[in-house]
Scaffold this motif. Structure first.
Motif, PDB file in Angstrom:
ATOM      1  N   ARG A 145     -27.331 -26.246  50.498  1.00  8.45           N
ATOM      2  CA  ARG A 145     -28.319 -27.862  50.049  1.00  8.45           C
ATOM      3  C   ARG A 145     -28.397 -27.431  48.614  1.00  8.45           C
ATOM      4  O   ARG A 145     -28.219 -28.265  47.810  1.00  8.45           O
ATOM      5  CB  ARG A 145     -29.860 -26.742  49.826  1.00  8.45           C
ATOM      6  N   GLY A 146     -26.772 -26.843  48.369  1.00  7.99           N
ATOM      7  CA  GLY A 146     -26.294 -27.176  46.282  1.00  7.99           C
ATOM      8  C   GLY A 146     -27.289 -26.003  45.890  1.00  7.99           C
ATOM      9  O   GLY A 146     -28.386 -25.349  46.595  1.00  7.99           O
ATOM     10  N   TYR A 147     -26.696 -25.310  44.832  1.00 12.51           N
ATOM     11  CA  TYR A 147     -27.671 -24.863  43.573  1.00 12.51           C
ATOM     12  C   TYR A 147     -28.845 -25.096  43.636  1.00 12.51           C
ATOM     13  O   TYR A 147     -29.813 -23.897  43.442  1.00 12.51           O
ATOM     14  CB  TYR A 147     -26.841 -24.236  42.601  1.00 12.51           C
TER      15      TYR A 147
ATOM     16  N   ALA B 107     -22.369 -17.702  39.569  1.00 13.22           N
ATOM     17  CA  ALA B 107     -21.394 -16.793  39.122  1.00 13.22           C
ATOM     18  C   ALA B 107     -20.859 -16.180  39.607  1.00 13.22           C
ATOM     19  O   ALA B 107     -19.128 -16.442  39.570  1.00 13.22           O
ATOM     20  CB  ALA B 107     -21.213 -16.235  37.751  1.00 13.22           C
ATOM     21  N   ASP B 108     -21.236 -15.434  40.577  1.00  9.86           N
ATOM     22  CA  ASP B 108     -20.484 -14.092  41.384  1.00  9.86           C
ATOM     23  C   ASP B 108     -19.998 -14.479  42.685  1.00  9.86           C
ATOM     24  O   ASP B 108     -18.437 -14.263  42.665  1.00  9.86           O
ATOM     25  CB  ASP B 108     -20.994 -12.602  42.042  1.00  9.86           C
ATOM     26  N   ILE B 109     -20.280 -15.861  42.936  1.00 12.52           N
ATOM     27  CA  ILE B 109     -19.708 -16.258  44.120  1.00 12.52           C
ATOM     28  C   ILE B 109     -18.344 -16.719  44.263  1.00 12.52           C
ATOM     29  O   ILE B 109     -17.445 -17.038  44.310  1.00 12.52           O
ATOM     30  CB  ILE B 109     -20.987 -17.296  45.165  1.00 12.52           C
ATOM     31  N   MET B 110     -18.618 -18.542  42.700  1.00 15.14           N
ATOM     32  CA  MET B 110     -17.389 -18.844  42.259  1.00 15.14           C
ATOM     33  C   MET B 110     -16.314 -17.783  41.754  1.00 15.14           C
ATOM     34  O   MET B 110     -15.297 -17.979  42.047  1.00 15.14           O
ATOM     35  CB  MET B 110     -18.622 -19.676  41.796  1.00 15.14           C
TER      36      MET B 110
ATOM     37  N   ARG C 263     -18.006 -28.239  44.806  1.00 10.16           N
ATOM     38  CA  ARG C 263     -19.247 -28.688  43.910  1.00 10.16           C
ATOM     39  C   ARG C 263     -20.174 -28.516  42.870  1.00 10.16           C
ATOM     40  O   ARG C 263     -21.408 -28.516  42.238  1.00 10.16           O
ATOM     41  CB  ARG C 263     -20.394 -29.505  44.799  1.00 10.16           C
ATOM     42  N   GLU C 264     -20.167 -27.039  42.610  1.00 10.30           N
ATOM     43  CA  GLU C 264     -21.755 -25.993  41.750  1.00 10.30           C
ATOM     44  C   GLU C 264     -20.710 -26.020  40.420  1.00 10.30           C
ATOM     45  O   GLU C 264     -21.285 -24.589  39.548  1.00 10.30           O
ATOM     46  CB  GLU C 264     -21.402 -25.165  42.269  1.00 10.30           C
ATOM     47  N   LEU C 265     -19.541 -26.069  39.673  1.00  8.65           N
ATOM     48  CA  LEU C 265     -18.915 -26.008  39.068  1.00  8.65           C
ATOM     49  C   LEU C 265     -19.682 -26.197  37.410  1.00  8.65           C
ATOM     50  O   LEU C 265     -19.763 -25.469  36.939  1.00  8.65           O
ATOM     51  CB  LEU C 265     -17.112 -26.792  38.574  1.00  8.65           C
ATOM     52  N   THR C 266     -20.552 -27.204  37.291  1.00  7.91           N
ATOM     53  CA  THR C 266     -20.972 -27.766  36.335  1.00  7.91           C
ATOM     54  C   THR C 266     -23.002 -26.892  36.756  1.00  7.91           C
ATOM     55  O   THR C 266     -23.172 -27.287  35.623  1.00  7.91           O
ATOM     56  CB  THR C 266     -21.758 -29.710  36.199  1.00  7.91           C
ATOM     57  N   SER C 267     -23.435 -26.329  37.605  1.00  7.50           N
ATOM     58  CA  SER C 267     -24.270 -25.683  37.559  1.00  7.50           C
ATOM     59  C   SER C 267     -23.951 -24.453  37.269  1.00  7.50           C
ATOM     60  O   SER C 267     -25.093 -23.547  36.822  1.00  7.50           O
ATOM     61  CB  SER C 267     -24.232 -25.197  39.343  1.00  7.50           C
ATOM     62  N   LEU C 268     -22.895 -23.613  36.773  1.00  5.52           N
ATOM     63  CA  LEU C 268     -22.502 -22.752  36.095  1.00  5.52           C
ATOM     64  C   LEU C 268     -23.075 -22.868  34.933  1.00  5.52           C
ATOM     65  O   LEU C 268     -22.679 -23.541  33.692  1.00  5.52           O
ATOM     66  CB  LEU C 268     -21.324 -22.158  36.286  1.00  5.52           C
TER      67      LEU C 268
ATOM     68  N   ASP D  13     -22.537 -21.903  30.942  1.00  3.49           N
ATOM     69  CA  ASP D  13     -20.822 -21.802  29.989  1.00  3.49           C
ATOM     70  C   ASP D  13     -20.221 -20.933  29.873  1.00  3.49           C
ATOM     71  O   ASP D  13     -19.269 -20.859  30.446  1.00  3.49           O
ATOM     72  CB  ASP D  13     -21.298 -21.984  28.170  1.00  3.49           C
ATOM     73  N   ALA D  14     -20.551 -19.637  29.922  1.00  4.26           N
ATOM     74  CA  ALA D  14     -19.240 -18.296  30.091  1.00  4.26           C
ATOM     75  C   ALA D  14     -19.010 -18.334  30.981  1.00  4.26           C
ATOM     76  O   ALA D  14     -16.951 -18.443  31.408  1.00  4.26           O
ATOM     77  CB  ALA D  14     -20.338 -17.136  29.510  1.00  4.26           C
ATOM     78  N   SER D  15     -19.488 -18.576  32.771  1.00  3.56           N
ATOM     79  CA  SER D  15     -19.032 -18.662  33.525  1.00  3.56           C
ATOM     80  C   SER D  15     -17.932 -19.906  34.082  1.00  3.56           C
ATOM     81  O   SER D  15     -16.996 -19.565  34.535  1.00  3.56           O
ATOM     82  CB  SER D  15     -19.936 -17.543  34.565  1.00  3.56           C
ATOM     83  N   ARG D  16     -18.855 -20.958  33.789  1.00  4.57           N
ATOM     84  CA  ARG D  16     -17.795 -21.192  34.144  1.00  4.57           C
ATOM     85  C   ARG D  16     -16.409 -21.610  33.310  1.00  4.57           C
ATOM     86  O   ARG D  16     -15.289 -22.479  34.154  1.00  4.57           O
ATOM     87  CB  ARG D  16     -18.769 -23.507  33.402  1.00  4.57           C
ATOM     88  N   GLU D  17     -15.938 -21.361  32.496  1.00  3.93           N
ATOM     89  CA  GLU D  17     -15.268 -21.527  31.374  1.00  3.93           C
ATOM     90  C   GLU D  17     -14.358 -20.599  32.686  1.00  3.93           C
ATOM     91  O   GLU D  17     -12.977 -20.469  32.256  1.00  3.93           O
ATOM     92  CB  GLU D  17     -15.494 -21.520  30.011  1.00  3.93           C
ATOM     93  N   ARG D  18     -14.326 -19.282  32.659  1.00  2.00           N
ATOM     94  CA  ARG D  18     -14.422 -18.185  33.910  1.00  2.00           C
ATOM     95  C   ARG D  18     -13.623 -18.967  34.822  1.00  2.00           C
ATOM     96  O   ARG D  18     -12.271 -18.263  35.039  1.00  2.00           O
ATOM     97  CB  ARG D  18     -14.941 -17.411  33.852  1.00  2.00           C
ATOM     98  N   VAL D  19     -14.853 -19.440  35.162  1.00  2.00           N
ATOM     99  CA  VAL D  19     -13.835 -20.108  36.786  1.00  2.00           C
ATOM    100  C   VAL D  19     -13.083 -21.422  36.777  1.00  2.00           C
ATOM    101  O   VAL D  19     -12.246 -21.615  37.032  1.00  2.00           O
ATOM    102  CB  VAL D  19     -15.374 -20.421  37.590  1.00  2.00           C
ATOM    103  N   ARG D  20     -13.508 -22.032  35.409  1.00  2.00           N
ATOM    104  CA  ARG D  20     -11.988 -22.951  35.285  1.00  2.00           C
ATOM    105  C   ARG D  20     -10.717 -22.746  35.027  1.00  2.00           C
ATOM    106  O   ARG D  20      -9.785 -23.318  35.606  1.00  2.00           O
ATOM    107  CB  ARG D  20     -12.535 -23.915  33.928  1.00  2.00           C
ATOM    108  N   GLY D  21     -10.558 -21.632  33.856  1.00  2.00           N
ATOM    109  CA  GLY D  21      -9.213 -20.530  33.649  1.00  2.00           C
ATOM    110  C   GLY D  21      -8.923 -20.051  34.849  1.00  2.00           C
ATOM    111  O   GLY D  21      -7.519 -20.418  35.368  1.00  2.00           O
ATOM    112  N   LEU D  22      -9.214 -19.999  36.264  1.00  2.00           N
ATOM    113  CA  LEU D  22      -8.470 -19.454  37.484  1.00  2.00           C
ATOM    114  C   LEU D  22      -8.158 -20.293  38.435  1.00  2.00           C
ATOM    115  O   LEU D  22      -6.902 -20.323  39.119  1.00  2.00           O
ATOM    116  CB  LEU D  22      -9.992 -18.078  37.679  1.00  2.00           C
ATOM    117  N   ARG D  23      -8.863 -21.460  38.533  1.00  6.29           N
ATOM    118  CA  ARG D  23      -8.417 -22.658  38.953  1.00  6.29           C
ATOM    119  C   ARG D  23      -7.694 -23.393  38.264  1.00  6.29           C
ATOM    120  O   ARG D  23      -6.786 -23.430  38.914  1.00  6.29           O
ATOM    121  CB  ARG D  23      -9.583 -23.616  38.782  1.00  6.29           C
ATOM    122  N   GLN D  24      -6.960 -22.717  36.722  1.00  8.35           N
ATOM    123  CA  GLN D  24      -6.038 -24.023  36.109  1.00  8.35           C
ATOM    124  C   GLN D  24      -5.001 -22.703  36.396  1.00  8.35           C
ATOM    125  O   GLN D  24      -4.169 -23.577  36.862  1.00  8.35           O
ATOM    126  CB  GLN D  24      -6.521 -23.618  34.758  1.00  8.35           C
ATOM    127  N   GLU D  25      -5.190 -21.788  36.657  1.00  6.81           N
ATOM    128  CA  GLU D  25      -4.111 -20.231  36.819  1.00  6.81           C
ATOM    129  C   GLU D  25      -3.478 -20.815  38.351  1.00  6.81           C
ATOM    130  O   GLU D  25      -1.858 -20.504  38.797  1.00  6.81           O
ATOM    131  CB  GLU D  25      -4.335 -18.669  36.697  1.00  6.81           C
TER     132      GLU D  25
END
Lengths: 202, 202
Positions: free
Chosen positions: A30-32, A63-66, A114-119, A121-133
Motif C-alpha cells: 500500500r505504500g508508506y 529507514a531500517d528497511i531501505m 518507490r519510497e525514497l521521497t518518503s524518507l 532528509d538524513a536517511s534519504r541522503e544515506r540511502v542515496r549515497g548507498l545507491r550511488q555506491e
DNA sequence: CCTACCGATCGGTAGG
DNA sequence: CCTACCGATCGGTAGG
C-alpha cells in the motif's frame, strides 16, 4: 539502523523482527503513506501503541528497511565479483546476484524503488549515497571491460543504467512457482548482460 | 476519464487542466497518499473545496493521469511501428518512442509505476489491461523478429521485459540540460535493443 | 468559488 | 503491553 552493526550481546527481539516484517509487507502493498501503524499492529496482533516499545517511529521502520536493502545489494556485489578475474566473469556474477536478489526480495525492491521521497532528509541522503555506491561499482566494472578491450565500445554509464533497471524489473514479474526457475532467470539475464556489452570471452 | 472521449462541444476547462497538472507534479514528488487536496489547491491558488467543482475526487485525478499515460504509450507505439516494415525497424522505432516518452514524461512515469495499488478496483483493472496490451505488443514484435530469423533465438518474453524496464529507467536520470541530448539517448537505447536481440539487419 | 464544517483517521504520548 | 487520549490532518459536503 537497528538491524545492522549491533555488536551488543542482547540480540534483536523477535517481536521487533516480526513488526519489521509486517511493515515491509504492508509498505510494499500500500505504500508508506498508505499504511497506518494500526494496520501494522493488527498484522502482528498488538495495539498500535505497543509498536513504540520496539520501534521509535514509523519513519524508523522505513529507514531500517531501505538502508538494509541497499547494504544487502552492496554486500552481494562485493561477495561475488572478484577483481582478480575477468570483467566478463565479474559482470556475469554481478548480474546473477542482482537478479537473484530482486527475484527473491520483491517487497524490498518495491519499497526501495518507490519510497525514497518518503524518507526524512538524513536517511534519504544515506540511502542515496548507498545507491550511488552501487551504481558506481557497476559502472567501473563495465568501464574496466571496455578499457581492456574485453567488451565492445559501449557507454559504461548508459549500459549500467539499462542493466540495473532490467534486473530490478525482475522483482515485478518473477514468481517462484512460475515456468522459469530462479536459476533459469538469473542465467538468462546474465547472458543478456554479456550480449549487451558484446563480451569477447563468451 | 475526463480527458478522453469527450465528444461534447463544451471543451475541457483550463482550470481542470491546471489542477491535473499540479496533481501530477505533487503525486510524482510525494506519492498519491502523501499528497493532500489542500496542497493541490494551494498550488493552483484555490481553496480545497473548489477543486471539487472541476474533479469528482482525488481518486479521479489519479485514474485520469494513469489511464492517459498508458493510452499515450500505446498510441505512440502504434504511430511509429509499421507492420509492413522489418522487425528490426519496428524495434528501433518502438524503443526510440518508448525512451523519448519516458525521458520527457518523468512525472507520468513515476506515478504510473508506483501508484497502481493506490487506484480503486475499476480503474486499476483498466490500467492493468492497457499495460498488458502494451507488453503484448512488444512481445509480438520480438517474436516476429525471432520467427523470421531476423533476430537471434532470444526469449521474446524476457527480452521485452528487460527492454521495457530499461527504457522506463531513463525517466529517473535523464535531464534536458545534461550532457546527452534526447536524440542521443533515444538512439543509444535503440542500438542497445538491436544488439540485445542480435539483429542481423544492422 | 468561498466559508464553515463534517466524521474519520493519522502518528504518537501519558500513565500505569 | 494496554487503555485512554492528544492535536493535526485527511477527503469531502452543505449552503450560499
Amino acid at each position: 539502523m537497528q538491524s545492522t552493526g549491533q555488536a551488543a550481546p542482547r540480540r534483536v527481539g523477535a517481536r521487533q523482527d516480526e513488526i519489521r516484517e509486517a511493515a515491509l509487507t504492508l509498505f510494499s502493498e500500500r505504500g508508506y503513506h498508505g499504511t497506518g501503524m494500526e494496520q501494522i499492529a493488527a498484522a502482528v496482533g498488538l495495539s498500535p501503541s505497543s509498536l513504540y516499545n520496539h520501534w521509535k517511529s514509523k519513519q524508523d521502520l522505513l529507514a531500517d528497511i531501505m538502508v538494509a536493502t541497499m547494504e544487502d545489494l552492496l554486500a552481494g556485489f562485493a561477495a561475488v565479483v572478484d577483481p582478480a578475474r575477468s570483467a566478463t566473469e565479474g559482470l556475469r556474477a554481478a548480474m546473477d546476484a542482482h537478479v537473484r536478489y530482486h527475484a527473491t526480495h520483491h517487497r524490498e525492491a518495491r519499497v526501495g524503488n518507490r519510497e525514497l521521497t518518503s524518507l526524512a532528509d538524513a536517511s534519504r541522503e544515506r540511502v542515496r549515497g548507498l545507491r550511488q555506491e552501487y551504481a558506481t561499482a557497476w559502472q567501473q566494472l563495465l568501464a574496466t571491460g571496455v578499457e581492456q578491450g574485453e567488451f565492445a565500445e559501449v557507454s559504461p554509464r548508459l549500459t549500467s543504467f539499462a542493466l540495473l533497471e532490467a534486473g530490478i524489473g525482475v522483482s515485478q514479474w518473477y514468481r517462484p512457482d512460475g515456468a522459469l526457475t530462479l536459476d533459469d532467470v538469473a542465467h538468462e539475464y546474465a547472458e543478456m548482460a554479456l550480449r549487451l556489452v558484446g563480451s569477447r570471452l563468451t
